[in-house]
Design an enzyme around this catalytic site. Structure first.
Site, PDB file in Angstrom:
ATOM      1  N   ALA A 175      47.026  30.091  38.372  1.00 38.69           N
ATOM      2  CA  ALA A 175      47.214  31.108  39.408  1.00 38.69           C
ATOM      3  C   ALA A 175      46.171  32.219  39.281  1.00 38.69           C
ATOM      4  O   ALA A 175      45.611  32.683  40.286  1.00 38.69           O
ATOM      5  CB  ALA A 175      48.621  31.690  39.315  1.00 38.69           C
ATOM      6  N   TYR A 176      45.911  32.650  38.065  1.00 43.66           N
ATOM      7  CA  TYR A 176      44.914  33.702  37.840  1.00 43.66           C
ATOM      8  C   TYR A 176      43.547  33.267  38.341  1.00 43.66           C
ATOM      9  O   TYR A 176      42.851  34.020  39.044  1.00 43.66           O
ATOM     10  CB  TYR A 176      44.864  34.017  36.345  1.00 43.66           C
ATOM     11  CG  TYR A 176      43.857  35.073  35.942  1.00 43.66           C
ATOM     12  CD1 TYR A 176      44.131  36.423  36.099  1.00 43.66           C
ATOM     13  CD2 TYR A 176      42.635  34.711  35.368  1.00 43.66           C
ATOM     14  CE1 TYR A 176      43.216  37.393  35.709  1.00 43.66           C
ATOM     15  CE2 TYR A 176      41.710  35.667  34.969  1.00 43.66           C
ATOM     16  CZ  TYR A 176      42.010  37.003  35.146  1.00 43.66           C
ATOM     17  OH  TYR A 176      41.095  37.950  34.770  1.00 43.66           O
ATOM     18  N   ILE A 177      43.143  32.049  38.002  1.00 45.32           N
ATOM     19  CA  ILE A 177      41.834  31.554  38.416  1.00 45.32           C
ATOM     20  C   ILE A 177      41.771  31.416  39.937  1.00 45.32           C
ATOM     21  O   ILE A 177      40.761  31.751  40.568  1.00 45.32           O
ATOM     22  CB  ILE A 177      41.516  30.225  37.715  1.00 45.32           C
ATOM     23  CG1 ILE A 177      41.239  30.488  36.232  1.00 45.32           C
ATOM     24  CG2 ILE A 177      40.334  29.519  38.364  1.00 45.32           C
ATOM     25  CD1 ILE A 177      41.091  29.231  35.386  1.00 45.32           C
ATOM     26  N   LYS A 180      41.326  34.931  41.314  1.00 43.69           N
ATOM     27  CA  LYS A 180      39.998  35.481  41.066  1.00 43.69           C
ATOM     28  C   LYS A 180      38.941  34.815  41.948  1.00 43.69           C
ATOM     29  O   LYS A 180      37.992  35.471  42.404  1.00 43.69           O
ATOM     30  CB  LYS A 180      39.638  35.340  39.590  1.00 43.69           C
ATOM     31  CG  LYS A 180      40.427  36.273  38.684  1.00 43.69           C
ATOM     32  CD  LYS A 180      40.169  37.737  39.013  1.00 43.69           C
ATOM     33  CE  LYS A 180      40.828  38.690  38.044  1.00 43.69           C
ATOM     34  NZ  LYS A 180      40.562  40.114  38.359  1.00 43.69           N
TER      35      LYS A 180
END
Length: 269
Positions: A175-177, A180
């Protein structure tokens, strides 16, 4: 010259004479996630340029401590507003409060994020939505809130924080990637949308930066080997290395630069 004399620095440099930016003097800047890590370094560097700096964060204790630290120096006006950027209404209220107290916001730094690790099988819809809210959604709504005041003030600079993680092989950050990577797309479209108002929108992509959190949790001997193997430069990168790029993007010196990625990774990518 001996090999030792030619060796590059391998730790945080002792403050040499870096650039000063007169255009930031008294300019109002707003930093999300400004109580610790990269965000706190951004706040300190902007304040050192005599900007009027407001910052929001969930960590009230650290936020208030940083505010006291900067207020004691007397170099700039600072304002800390406790705020959860996942709450868009609260974020809008904080932005309005800052504008009322300090003046129209001319520099927006969308920094708040969470790189909490999750495996694919750990996700449900609620967790996925929460990670989007903390890592990318607030970038858009903060930009939406400041754009009219930037337009009326003659322009401004919006700086989004991306991550090298969207370009290299890391695990347990789906999710973070995703968020970003989305920030890079958001930067491109906002630059096009807001350019006619004299608003520049750029994305800083930091590499592996030695924040307190990274050093405590993730910089293992194996990580050290990865840094040495992948970076072109042989020394670690620190928050001040990213902050100096941010100052240039915030200042009028970069008036012709928008819609771009600015990579601070020691040559990893």
């Amino acid at each position: 010259m001996t090999a030792a004399e030619n060796e590059q620095p391998r730790s945080e440099p002792s403050e040499p004479q870096y650039a000063a930016y007169p255009s930031l003097n008294r300019r109002v800047a707003f930093v999300s996630g400004g109580a610790s890590g990269l965000g706190a370094e951004f706040v300190r560097h902007l304040a050192a340029q005599k900007a009027r700096v407001a910052f929001v964060d969930l960590d009230v204790e650290r936020g208030e401590a940083l505010h006291r630290e900067l207020s004691a120096t007397g170099v700039a006006d600072t304002l800390f507003v406790p705020c959860d950027v996942r709450d868009v209404a609260a974020l809008r209220d904080a932005i309005g409060r800052v504008a009322d107290q300090l003046g129209p916001i001319r520099v927006l730094v969308n920094n708040a994020a969470s790189d909490e690790r999750h495996r694919i099988e750990d996700f449900d819809v609620a967790l996925w939505d929460e990670m989007m809210a903390v890592n990318v959604r607030h970038h858009f709504f903060a930009a939406q809130a400041v754009a009219p005041m930037m337009r009326d003030a003659g322009g401004g600079s919006i700086i989004n924080l991306g991550s090298i993680s969207a370009h290299i092989d890391l695990l347990d950050l789906p999710a973070y990637i995703t968020a970003k990577a989305g920030i890079e797309g958001l930067t491109h479209t906002l630059a096009r949308e807001l350019g006619p108002w004299g608003i520049r929108v750029n994305c800083i992509v930091p590499g592996w930066i030695m924040t307190e959190k990274q050093l405590a949790n993730w910089v293992t001997p194996e990580a050290e080997e990865s840094i040495e193997r992948n970076q072109c430069l042989p020394y670690k990168l620190y928050p001040s290395d990213v902050a100096r790029m941010l100052l240039w993007l915030a200042a009028d010196d970069s008036r012709a630069c928008t819609g771009q990625r600015w990579i601070v990774d020691g040559g990893w990518m």
